[in-house]
Scaffold this active site. Structure first.
Site, PDB file in Angstrom:
ATOM      1  N   TYR A  68       0.819  -1.221   0.000  1.00 26.58           N
ATOM      2  CA  TYR A  68       0.000   0.000   0.000  1.00 26.58           C
ATOM      3  C   TYR A  68       0.853   1.271   0.000  1.00 26.58           C
ATOM      4  CZ  TYR A  68      -2.980  -3.792   1.546  1.00 26.58           C
ATOM      5  OH  TYR A  68      -3.615  -5.000   1.623  1.00 26.58           O
ATOM      6  N   ASP A  69       0.266   2.332  -0.577  1.00 24.11           N
ATOM      7  CA  ASP A  69       0.916   3.650  -0.592  1.00 24.11           C
ATOM      8  C   ASP A  69       0.342   4.555   0.495  1.00 24.11           C
ATOM      9  OD1 ASP A  69       2.308   2.890  -2.819  1.00 24.11           O
ATOM     10  OD2 ASP A  69       0.961   3.884  -4.250  1.00 24.11           O
ATOM     11  N   THR A  70      -0.928   4.305   0.842  1.00 24.65           N
ATOM     12  CA  THR A  70      -1.631   5.177   1.779  1.00 24.65           C
ATOM     13  C   THR A  70      -2.285   4.335   2.872  1.00 24.65           C
ATOM     14  OG1 THR A  70      -2.073   6.765   0.017  1.00 24.65           O
ATOM     15  CG2 THR A  70      -3.476   6.909   1.972  1.00 24.65           C
ATOM     16  N   LYS A  89      -4.542   1.137  -3.696  1.00 22.70           N
ATOM     17  CA  LYS A  89      -3.267   1.255  -2.976  1.00 22.70           C
ATOM     18  C   LYS A  89      -3.448   1.767  -1.543  1.00 22.70           C
ATOM     19  CE  LYS A  89       0.289   0.673  -4.955  1.00 22.70           C
ATOM     20  NZ  LYS A  89       1.021  -0.619  -4.912  1.00 22.70           N
TER      21      LYS A  89
END
Ligand code: PLP
Ligand code: CA
Length: 307
Positions: A21-23, A245
């Site tokens: 994940y990015d967030t 994400k």
């Protein structure tokens, strides 16, 4: 979901979890802290995310504090967070009033049943609010002397926002009901939580008060907190997020995990430092959704990552 949740128990799973994940969307109480006590390695976990170039957003159903007050709470734990990273159910309700109901600042007013966190967010958007923590509501209700009835209702009020009020009383319920009896007045609820846990006890949540107003008025509120999608849509558009994400991190199955699953986020992480147990996390039930990942506490993931 029907897929068995994965417990984060070793470095490999912890790395995989962080890489996906990015967030990360964090519920606050039960995940980062319990009341006024920071959980172990919360700060280190958040610092690690920053170092990895990840984004952290904080999503709380607590409407009693403003986002600015939340930044001060984070600062008291030595964690620096920008106001823009924080979404409370009070802020989500104010956004709903502005962007969905399209109330006009300077013209429309909002009657608040709840604490200062709601009125503060409204005021920042340029809306005048009435009710809330007005000390004149603290007096015993008398229909002939209430200052809120003596000159009639305020005709400029076109919405009610109702949330948790630790100083709930009959006067507040009575005047709020007068506004809800007007068809032109919209009914917004901060969050539907029936209860919230604190120090091993279970206390009445915002929903137990908002539903009292729903019962007396015969109306249904538009709820804006988790698991309602109003909250998620606001966040996704504010940061232009790629939902696949994003991972929702929370301690409650029927609000936080539901929020992540129904919002079609890439993942969900349940931590057991708040209100749920491992049995509940794994139990398949009509009444809740299962997380993709779970861990005893957030700090465990940091400790495994650091190994
Ligand atoms: N509502 C109130 C009034 C609270 O005090 C809390 C927790 O502190 C909550 C809701 C739940 O907050 P969160 O969504 O951060 O778990
Ligand atoms: Ca929580």
């Amino acid at each position: 979901g029907t897929v068995t949740p994965i417990k984060i128990t070793n470095k490999e799973i912890a790395n995989d979890f962080l890489n996906r994940y990015d967030t990360f969307l964090f519920d606050c109480d039960g995940v980062l802290w319990l009341g006024n006590h920071l959980l172990p390695y919360t700060k280190e976990f958040l610092d690690t995310l920053t170092k990895l170039g990840k984004q952290a957003i904080f999503v709380t159903n607590n409407s009693t504090k403003s986002r600015l007050q939340y930044t001060k709470k984070f600062a008291s734990f030595g964690v620096t967070v920008k106001e823009e990273q924080i979404f409370t159910s009070g802020y989500a309700s104010a956004i709903y009033v502005r962007d969905f109901l399209k109330l006009q600042p300077g013209k429309d007013k909002v009657w608040v049943f709840g604490e200062s966190g709601i009125a503060d967010e409204l005021s920042k958007m340029g809306y005048e609010s009435l009710g809330g923590v007005d000390p004149r509501l603290e007096t015993e209700f008398d229909a002939t002397t209430s200052p809120f009835l003596i000159n009639g209702l305020d005709e400029s009020v076109t919405a009610v926002i109702a949330g948790l009020d630790h100083n709930i009383n009959y006067h507040k319920l009575a005047i709020t009901l007068q506004y809800l009896q007007q068809e032109k007045v919209h009914f917004v609820g901060t969050n539907v939580d029936s209860t919230f846990p604190q120090k091993g006890f279970t206390f009445p949540g915002a929903g137990s008060m908002v539903e009292s107003l729903a019962f007396s008025s015969g109306r249904r509120p538009a709820y804006c907190g988790k698991p309602n999608m109003n909250m998620l849509n606001t966040i996704v558009s504010a940061f232009n997020l790629d939902k696949s994400k994003c991972c929702m991190v929370g301690d409650r199955l029927n609000t936080d995990m539901k929020f992540g699953v129904e919002g079609k986020l890439g993942g969900t992480l349940l931590v057991l430092s708040g209100i749920e147990t491992e049995e509940r996390a794994l139990e398949i039930s009509e009444e809740h959704v299962n997380p993709k990942f779970f861990a005893e506490k957030l700090g465990d993931i940091y400790e495994l990552y650091k190994q």
